[in-house]
Every structure is written in structure tokens, then in C-alpha cells.
Motif scaffolding. Structure first.
Motif, PDB file in Angstrom:
ATOM      1  N   ILE A 179      28.342  -6.330  -4.742  1.00 17.82           N
ATOM      2  CA  ILE A 179      27.885  -5.652  -3.523  1.00 17.82           C
ATOM      3  C   ILE A 179      26.568  -4.928  -3.770  1.00 17.82           C
ATOM      4  N   ILE A 180      26.464  -4.259  -4.929  1.00 18.27           N
ATOM      5  CA  ILE A 180      25.227  -3.544  -5.263  1.00 18.27           C
ATOM      6  C   ILE A 180      24.075  -4.533  -5.431  1.00 18.27           C
ATOM      7  N   GLN A 181      24.333  -5.650  -6.078  1.00 14.53           N
ATOM      8  CA  GLN A 181      23.282  -6.643  -6.278  1.00 14.53           C
ATOM      9  C   GLN A 181      22.873  -7.335  -4.982  1.00 14.53           C
ATOM     10  N   SER A 182      23.748  -7.333  -3.989  1.00 15.46           N
ATOM     11  CA  SER A 182      23.440  -7.994  -2.717  1.00 15.46           C
ATOM     12  C   SER A 182      22.637  -7.113  -1.773  1.00 15.46           C
ATOM     13  N   PHE A 183      22.411  -5.861  -2.129  1.00 15.82           N
ATOM     14  CA  PHE A 183      21.759  -4.935  -1.206  1.00 15.82           C
ATOM     15  C   PHE A 183      20.308  -5.335  -0.937  1.00 15.82           C
ATOM     16  N   TYR A 184      19.532  -5.616  -1.970  1.00 15.41           N
ATOM     17  CA  TYR A 184      18.118  -5.938  -1.766  1.00 15.41           C
ATOM     18  C   TYR A 184      17.926  -7.231  -0.989  1.00 15.41           C
ATOM     19  N   PRO A 185      18.602  -8.340  -1.333  1.00 11.61           N
ATOM     20  CA  PRO A 185      18.445  -9.543  -0.491  1.00 11.61           C
ATOM     21  C   PRO A 185      18.848  -9.323   0.958  1.00 11.61           C
ATOM     22  N   GLU A 205      25.342 -12.263   7.192  1.00  6.46           N
ATOM     23  CA  GLU A 205      24.352 -12.438   6.134  1.00  6.46           C
ATOM     24  C   GLU A 205      24.867 -11.875   4.808  1.00  6.46           C
ATOM     25  N   PHE A 206      25.541 -10.753   4.877  1.00  3.50           N
ATOM     26  CA  PHE A 206      26.118 -10.149   3.677  1.00  3.50           C
ATOM     27  C   PHE A 206      27.173 -11.060   3.065  1.00  3.50           C
ATOM     28  N   GLN A 207      27.986 -11.692   3.924  1.00  3.80           N
ATOM     29  CA  GLN A 207      29.007 -12.609   3.426  1.00  3.80           C
ATOM     30  C   GLN A 207      28.370 -13.818   2.746  1.00  3.80           C
ATOM     31  N   ASN A 208      27.297 -14.334   3.315  1.00  2.00           N
ATOM     32  CA  ASN A 208      26.619 -15.488   2.710  1.00  2.00           C
ATOM     33  C   ASN A 208      26.015 -15.144   1.355  1.00  2.00           C
ATOM     34  N   ILE A 209      25.441 -13.954   1.237  1.00  2.00           N
ATOM     35  CA  ILE A 209      24.864 -13.545  -0.048  1.00  2.00           C
ATOM     36  C   ILE A 209      25.963 -13.382  -1.099  1.00  2.00           C
ATOM     37  N   LEU A 210      27.085 -12.803  -0.696  1.00  2.00           N
ATOM     38  CA  LEU A 210      28.196 -12.658  -1.643  1.00  2.00           C
ATOM     39  C   LEU A 210      28.739 -14.008  -2.083  1.00  2.00           C
ATOM     40  N   LEU A 211      28.819 -14.951  -1.159  1.00  3.14           N
ATOM     41  CA  LEU A 211      29.292 -16.291  -1.526  1.00  3.14           C
ATOM     42  C   LEU A 211      28.341 -16.969  -2.502  1.00  3.14           C
ATOM     43  N   SER A 212      27.041 -16.750  -2.322  1.00  5.09           N
ATOM     44  CA  SER A 212      26.085 -17.334  -3.267  1.00  5.09           C
ATOM     45  C   SER A 212      26.234 -16.727  -4.660  1.00  5.09           C
ATOM     46  N   MET A 218      18.577  -6.488   2.730  1.00 10.91           N
ATOM     47  CA  MET A 218      17.502  -5.756   3.410  1.00 10.91           C
ATOM     48  C   MET A 218      16.295  -6.648   3.658  1.00 10.91           C
ATOM     49  N   LEU A 219      15.988  -7.531   2.718  1.00 12.02           N
ATOM     50  CA  LEU A 219      14.849  -8.434   2.880  1.00 12.02           C
ATOM     51  C   LEU A 219      15.086  -9.417   4.026  1.00 12.02           C
ATOM     52  N   ASN A 220      16.259 -10.009   4.080  1.00 12.73           N
ATOM     53  CA  ASN A 220      16.573 -10.940   5.160  1.00 12.73           C
ATOM     54  C   ASN A 220      16.647 -10.233   6.512  1.00 12.73           C
ATOM     55  N   THR A 221      17.131  -8.994   6.517  1.00 14.35           N
ATOM     56  CA  THR A 221      17.190  -8.232   7.767  1.00 14.35           C
ATOM     57  C   THR A 221      15.795  -7.929   8.286  1.00 14.35           C
ATOM     58  N   ALA A 222      14.865  -7.604   7.395  1.00 11.45           N
ATOM     59  CA  ALA A 222      13.487  -7.342   7.812  1.00 11.45           C
ATOM     60  C   ALA A 222      12.858  -8.595   8.425  1.00 11.45           C
ATOM     61  N   LYS A 223      13.143  -9.753   7.856  1.00 15.92           N
ATOM     62  CA  LYS A 223      12.620 -10.994   8.422  1.00 15.92           C
ATOM     63  C   LYS A 223      13.197 -11.249   9.818  1.00 15.92           C
ATOM     64  N   ARG A 224      14.490 -11.047   9.976  1.00 17.66           N
ATOM     65  CA  ARG A 224      15.113 -11.257  11.277  1.00 17.66           C
ATOM     66  C   ARG A 224      14.595 -10.249  12.306  1.00 17.66           C
ATOM     67  N   SER A 225      14.384  -9.022  11.903  1.00 19.32           N
ATOM     68  CA  SER A 225      13.900  -8.008  12.837  1.00 19.32           C
ATOM     69  C   SER A 225      12.495  -8.336  13.331  1.00 19.32           C
ATOM     70  N   ARG A 226      11.649  -8.828  12.458  1.00 18.70           N
ATOM     71  CA  ARG A 226      10.292  -9.199  12.875  1.00 18.70           C
ATOM     72  C   ARG A 226      10.328 -10.354  13.873  1.00 18.70           C
ATOM     73  N   THR A 227      11.180 -11.323  13.631  1.00 22.36           N
ATOM     74  CA  THR A 227      11.304 -12.431  14.574  1.00 22.36           C
ATOM     75  C   THR A 227      11.825 -11.954  15.927  1.00 22.36           C
ATOM     76  N   THR A 228      12.772 -11.034  15.910  1.00 22.18           N
ATOM     77  CA  THR A 228      13.323 -10.511  17.155  1.00 22.18           C
ATOM     78  C   THR A 228      12.286  -9.729  17.939  1.00 22.18           C
ATOM     79  N   VAL A 229      11.479  -8.920  17.266  1.00 23.56           N
ATOM     80  CA  VAL A 229      10.440  -8.139  17.935  1.00 23.56           C
ATOM     81  C   VAL A 229       9.400  -9.052  18.565  1.00 23.56           C
ATOM     82  N   GLU A 230       9.002 -10.081  17.862  1.00 30.07           N
ATOM     83  CA  GLU A 230       8.025 -11.017  18.419  1.00 30.07           C
ATOM     84  C   GLU A 230       8.577 -11.735  19.645  1.00 30.07           C
TER      85      GLU A 230
END
Length: 287
Positions: free
Chosen positions: A214-220, A180-187, A222-234
């Protein structure tokens, strides 16, 4: 003489450029994944996770209560050998050296700068050895434990199932985070305009541009990770995860694969003999 100086400057510039070229995002990702998942064929990875956790408790706690330089040096040499046996990634070792210097090395320089003497080197050496022993022991153990073995070892010692699973899940989600980090950096690269990498100054500017992305990619991230974690928990709740983690039969089935082998006994014996010999040497020298 002038030609030698010119050739020396060119060689130094070429070496610096090669070092800067190696510190790319792909290189960092490969080094992190190699240290987390690429050490399954080492001697340390073949040991029982319970043995490794008990070994880590000793080398991670006991050095903080010791002040004998000889004994700490012996422990440091032993964890250096175990780190070599674990085949740690070069990037992790570089970060270890940088971290040890940033925690204790600068204190010695600051003490000398503000009127201190060489007498301050002894207590700082003790502190440096303590940090180095604990850090190398941590690197050795956690590079030789995959997520399942680490979770099973903690579960055997009575840790809550949710805690052991959370640590295991953090290990497993690491490749997803890197992707996910690599995809954000590519964008960001597609929408940005990086500086040219010509010459040493250009490479420094390009490295600063990479750090900014790298600094600018931190917030996106964390946001995408939170979405994936919620899906995994469900998904886990739908499959009965909460019931299975509390079932004694499931716990026994998970822990049935843990076995103490001859290699574990040899590792424990070598560690005990080394510590006893180191302690004896320390006592003899102190007399």
C-alpha cells in the motif's frame, strides 16, 4: 482444566485469524464505497442538504465552546442515534473509535503513568465527548449527502461554484481512485512474492506485506490521478464549464430541486426539542 485452556487458546487463535482474513483490500474498498454511495435510502439521505449543513454547523461548532458534561452527554446520545439512522459502515465506526482513543484516550493513560490521578478523567472526558460529537455529526451528514446534493447545498449558501464543484468532483472520483489503486496493487502482486499465510505469525507477516505494498502504491496512484484530473479539466473547459458556473440561470436551474419537506421540519423540531431538554436537564442537575 488443561483441556479448557487449550480449547480457549484455539478459539482465540481462530477468532484472530478470522479478523485478519476480513481486513483485505477488497473489504476496505467495499466499506468505503458503501459509506459514500450506499446510504441513499436512509432517513438522513432524504433530508434537504441545506438542513443537514445547518445542523452540522451547530453540532460541529457549539460543542467546542461547552464544558458541561451532562449537556455534552445528551448531545452525544443524540448524534449516536442519528449515526444509527444513517447506517454507517462498520469500518468507518471502527476508525472513529480508534481515532477518538488515539486523540484523547492515550492522554489519560499517560497522565496516570506519569503520576496523575483520577481527577484528570473529568477534563479528558469533556474533551473526548467534544471530539466524539463532532466526529459523529460529520459522519452522519457526509454519509447522507451524495456529490450533487452536497454541491447544491454549498452553492445555495453562497460558496463559490468552483469550490462546490471541486468537492463534488472529489466524491465522484473516489470510485476511480479505488479502481486505480486496485490495479496498482494487482501489478505489485504479480511481480512480488508474498509470504505464506500459515499460522498466526504467517498472517501477521502477510498483513505487513500488504501494508508495504500500500505504501509503495501511493506515488503511482498520485501520478495517475494527476493525469486523469488534467484530462477532466480540459474536457470541462471545452464544454463551457467556466461560463456555466458563473451564469445565474444555470445556478437557478441547479438549485430549483432543493425543497424543504415535512421530514426536514420534523428533523429540525426533534433536534431543537432534544437540545432544549438537554439544556434544561443540565441546568437542573447543576443546581
Amino acid at each position: 482444566m488443561i483441556l479448557r485452556n487449550i480449547s480457549g487458546v484455539k478459539n482465540m487463535r481462530k477468532l484472530t485469524e478470522n479478523i485478519l482474513d476480513k481486513f483485505s483490500i477488497d473489504y476496505l474498498r467495499n466499506q468505503v464505497l458503501k459509506n459514500a454511495y450506499g446510504n441513499d435510502d436512509t432517513v438522513i439521505a432524504g433530508l434537504d442538504p441545506r438542513v443537514l449543513l445547518v445542523w452540522y454547523l451547530f453540532f460541529g461548532l457549539v460543542p467546542w465552546f461547552l464544558n458541561d458534561v451532562v449537556f455534552l452527554l445528551g448531545l452525544f446520545l443524540f448524534v449516536v442515534m442519528t449515526t444509527k439512522a444513517a447506517r454507517i459502515a462498520p469500518l468507518v465506526l471502527f476508525l472513529f473509535c480508534l481515532g477518538v482513543f488515539s486523540q484523547t484516550g492515550y492522554l489519560f493513560i499517560a497522565a496516570l503513568f506519569f503520576g496523575g490521578s483520577l481527577d484528570t478523567a473529568a477534563p479528558l472526558l469533556v474533551m473526548t465527548l467534544k471530539v466524539a460529537i463532532v466526529s459523529l455529526a460529520s459522519i452522519t451528514v457526509f454519509s447522507g449527502l451524495n456529490p450533487d446534493r452536497l454541491a447544491n447545498g454549498m452553492l445555495w449558501f453562497g460558496c463559490p461554484g468552483q469550490l462546490s464543484f471541486s468537492i463534488s468532483f472529489a466524491y465522484r472520483i473516489l470510485p476511480v481512485l479505488m479502481e486505480e489503486f486496485q490495479n496498482i496493487l494487482l501489478s505489485y502482486r504479480l511481480r512480488g512474492c508474498p509470504p505464506k499465510k500459515e499460522g498466526f505469525i504467517g498472517k501477521i507477516r502477510y498483513l505487513g506485506y500488504q501494508v508495504k505494498m500500500i505504501i509503495q502504491s501511493f506515488y503511482p496512484l498520485m501520478l495517475n490521478t494527476a493525469k486523469r484530473s488534467r484530462t477532466t479539466v480540459e474536457a470541462l473547459e471545452l464544454r463551457g464549464y467556466r461560463y456555466s458556473i458563473q451564469n445565474p440561470a444555470v445556478r437557478r436551474m441547479k438549485l430549483s430541486m432543493l425543497k424543504i419537506t415535512r421530514a426536514d421540519l420534523m428533523f429540525i423540531g426533534i433536534s431543537a426539542v432534544w437540545v432544549c431538554a438537554d439544556l434544561l436537564l443540565s441546568v437542573l442537575i447543576s443546581r
